[in-house]
Design an enzyme around this catalytic site. Structure first.
Site, PDB file in Angstrom:
ATOM      1  N   LYS A  87       0.728  -0.933  -0.360  1.00  0.00           N
ATOM      2  CA  LYS A  87      -0.090  -0.208  -0.055  1.00  0.00           C
ATOM      3  C   LYS A  87       1.236   1.047  -0.117  1.00  0.00           C
ATOM      4  O   LYS A  87       2.175   1.164   0.941  1.00  0.00           O
ATOM      5  CB  LYS A  87      -0.592  -0.210   1.550  1.00  0.00           C
ATOM      6  CG  LYS A  87      -1.827  -0.125   1.037  1.00  0.00           C
ATOM      7  CD  LYS A  87      -2.557   0.165   2.118  1.00  0.00           C
ATOM      8  CE  LYS A  87      -4.540   0.065   2.350  1.00  0.00           C
ATOM      9  NZ  LYS A  87      -5.297   0.295   3.584  1.00  0.00           N
TER      10      LYS A  87
HETATM   11  O1  G3P Z   1      -9.214   0.647   4.656  1.00  0.00           O
HETATM   12  C1  G3P Z   1      -9.823   2.557   4.789  1.00  0.00           C
HETATM   13  C2  G3P Z   1      -9.452   2.020   5.798  1.00  0.00           C
HETATM   14  O2  G3P Z   1      -9.072   1.850   7.446  1.00  0.00           O
HETATM   15  C3  G3P Z   1      -9.832   3.454   6.399  1.00  0.00           C
HETATM   16  O3  G3P Z   1     -11.285   3.792   7.147  1.00  0.00           O
HETATM   17  O4  G3P Z   1     -12.967   4.224   8.819  1.00  0.00           O
HETATM   18  O5  G3P Z   1     -10.691   4.960   9.205  1.00  0.00           O
HETATM   19  O6  G3P Z   1     -11.712   5.946   7.515  1.00  0.00           O
HETATM   20  P1  G3P Z   1     -11.640   4.839   7.986  1.00  0.00           P
END
Ligand code: G3P
Length: 216
Positions: A87
């Site tokens: 990533k």
């Molecule tokens: O896949 C990306 C994710 O882990 C981010 O999620 O909920 O932190 O915006 P969030």
């Protein structure tokens, strides 16, 4: 549409995998720190354990910000296991790193995508996946799913094979919208993944069927 699980928690991955719900895993530095990976040795060991658990693509993120360092780190991550997808954040250095890594045959998931042209640039650089973050756009009163729809239109216009991972998914409606938009993949936190299975009317209906059967 493929379902990835967005977690570094081994118990969650194992539980979802037992239900055959895991086509892949995505992690990020936040998720890895939440499960106690405090140094690189612990992190790499943890990523290896996830790979051994699922036999599917596992995204692991670089921590460097300069392209040469990202490339070196990507080489180390890719050596952990053949399932590792590196990533790389969507920055000028990240884009440069993606181009080099893609030429070397290392699969890149370009992450932190918030507008459609970032996705197009990542695809042109050779990323295998792009990760638009929809929940974080919703958080700032933009419609995150519009980003996914725009990326899908652009990729379909040009027959781009880079797969779109709908990320920052917060609830089942995001998954439904991702499927309606024709996204290749949604990466879903464990809680939301389990919410896809359940419906209160299913539980009520089952209870009634069994009660009626007992009475007869
Ligand atoms: O896949 C990306 C994710 O882990 C981010 O999620 O909920 O932190 O915006 P969030």
């Amino acid at each position: 549409m493929k379902f990835f699980i967005d977690t570094a928690n081994l118990a969650e991955i194992e539980a979802a995998h037992k239900l055959r719900l895991v086509d892949g895993v995505t992690t990020n530095p936040t998720l890895c720190s939440q499960v106690g990976c405090t140094d690189l040795t612990a992190l790499y060991d943890h990523i290896r354990r996830i790979c051994e658990l699922v036999q599917a693509p596992v995204s692991a993120e670089v921590l460097s910000t300069a392209s040469a360092d990202m490339i070196a780190e990507a080489h180390r991550l890719a050596k952990i296991h053949e399932q590792v997808v590196v990533k790389i954040p969507m920055t000028p250095d990240g884009l440069q790193a993606t181009r080099v890594l893609a030429r070397e045959g290392i699969k890149v998931n370009q992450t932190l995508i918030f507008q459609p042209l970032q996705a197009l640039l990542a695809a042109k650089a050779g990323a295998a996946y792009v990760s638009p973050f929809i929940g974080r756009l919703d958080d700032i009163s933009q419609t995150g799913m519009e980003l996914v729809e725009q990326i899908m239109t652009i990729f379909n216009n040009y027959g781009i094979e880079t797969e779109v991972i709908v990320a920052s998914v917060r609830h089942p409606l995001h998954v439904l919208q991702a499927a309606l938009a024709g996204a290749d993949i949604a990466t879903i936190p464990y809680k939301a993944l389990m919410q896809l299975i359940n419906h209160p009317l299913t539980d009520i209906g089952l209870e009634k069927f069994l009660k009626d059967w007992q009475r007869s």
